[in-house]
Design an enzyme around this catalytic site. Structure first.
Site, PDB file in Angstrom:
ATOM      1  N   HIS A   1       0.815  -1.217   0.000  1.00 12.07           N
ATOM      2  CA  HIS A   1       0.000   0.000   0.000  1.00 12.07           C
ATOM      3  C   HIS A   1       0.848   1.266   0.000  1.00 12.07           C
ATOM      4  CE1 HIS A   1       0.265  -0.302   4.535  1.00 12.07           C
ATOM      5  NE2 HIS A   1       0.428   0.990   4.376  1.00 12.07           N
TER       6      HIS A   1
ATOM      7  N   ASP B   1       0.016  -7.671   1.470  1.00 13.60           N
ATOM      8  CA  ASP B   1       0.485  -6.281   1.541  1.00 13.60           C
ATOM      9  C   ASP B   1       2.014  -6.260   1.637  1.00 13.60           C
ATOM     10  OD1 ASP B   1       0.505  -3.557   1.732  1.00 13.60           O
ATOM     11  OD2 ASP B   1      -0.260  -3.462   3.790  1.00 13.60           O
TER      12      ASP B   1
ATOM     13  N   SER C   1       4.019   2.417   8.227  1.00 11.41           N
ATOM     14  CA  SER C   1       3.731   1.388   7.225  1.00 11.41           C
ATOM     15  C   SER C   1       4.984   0.981   6.474  1.00 11.41           C
ATOM     16  CB  SER C   1       2.704   1.895   6.220  1.00 11.41           C
ATOM     17  OG  SER C   1       1.437   1.936   6.786  1.00 11.41           O
TER      18      SER C   1
END
Length: 247
Positions: free
Chosen positions: A66, A110, A203
């Protein structure tokens, strides 16, 4: 309950990282995490965002899917991302290998590999991080660490300096409130009775367990309460090997 990918969430970071800061963590000793990468991402609709990542080969960084964008610049050897140092190496990403089964709705798979235009120079401030074999299964209860420049609180901005936090691997049942959690693909991380987590900006950063990157910061609750969900790296070792060998 609103769920957000880590670049949109703020987690407690001194043990794991997202595209924000670490909540409940502490500042790392400068350059003590030489594998950490700071990603500046230009998105397709214009605005920039940032994520974490980590160097696994001199020319490859591992991060979250992402965190993909129109273009990405990687900074290695950084501690305070607002104060450039001689240790910095800023490298252009020439190819983004997002996992082909990445799902933007469930956030399954992911994971993404970034190929750098030039190989990084290995120094005291820049180094690679080992990652697990396919069948390396880290058990619940293990204490691990995550680091990043993400937010240190839900309403706070990202951190200028690299932060780190210790987090516990939880039983899969602790993440049962996440509808799409899959224990085979993901790790459940962070004691719900604690206030430590990774959040927005963390992230893509690594979950480090006994010196090995076992997870990648993926997503969590919008209020940053643990546990959070990390991509389980060992599941993707065959795919990682395939990309590295072909490139």
């Amino acid at each position: 309950m609103l769920l957000l990918p880590l670049p949109l969430l703020l987690f407690l970071l001194c043990s794991r990282a997202e595209a924000g800061e670490i909540i409940g963590g502490t500042e790392c000793k400068p350059h003590s995490r030489p594998y950490m990468a700071y990603l500046e991402i230009v998105t397709s609709n214009g605005p920039s965002k940032f994520c974490g990542g980590f160097l696994i080969r001199r020319n490859f960084v591992l991060t979250a899917a992402h965190c993909a964008g129109r273009s990405i610049t990687v900074t290695l050897g950084a501690h305070n991302i607002t104060e450039e140092e001689d240790t910095w190496q800023k490298l252009e990403v020439i190819k983004q290998f997002r996992h082909p089964k990445y799902n933007t709705s469930t956030l399954h798979h992911d994971i993404m590999l970034l190929k750098l235009k030039e190989k990084a120079s290995l120094t005291l401030a820049v180094g690679t991080l080992p990652f697990p074999s396919q069948f390396n299964f880290v058990p619940p209860g293990r204490m691990c660490r995550v680091a990043g420049w993400g937010r240190t609180g839900v309403l706070k901005p990202g951190s200028d300096t690299l932060q780190e936090v210790k987090l516990r691997l939880m039983d899969p049942q602790a993440c049962s409130h996440f509808r799409d959690f899959d224990h085979n693909l993901q790790l459940c991380v962070g004691n719900p009775r604690k206030t430590k987590s990774a959040f927005k900006g963390d992230s893509g950063g690594p979950l480090l367990c006994a010196g090995v990157a076992q997870g990648i910061v993926s997503y969590g609750r919008s209020d940053a309460k643990p546990p959070a969900v990390f991509t389980r790296i060992s599941h993707y070792r065959p795919w990682i090997n395939q990309i590295l060998q072909a490139n």
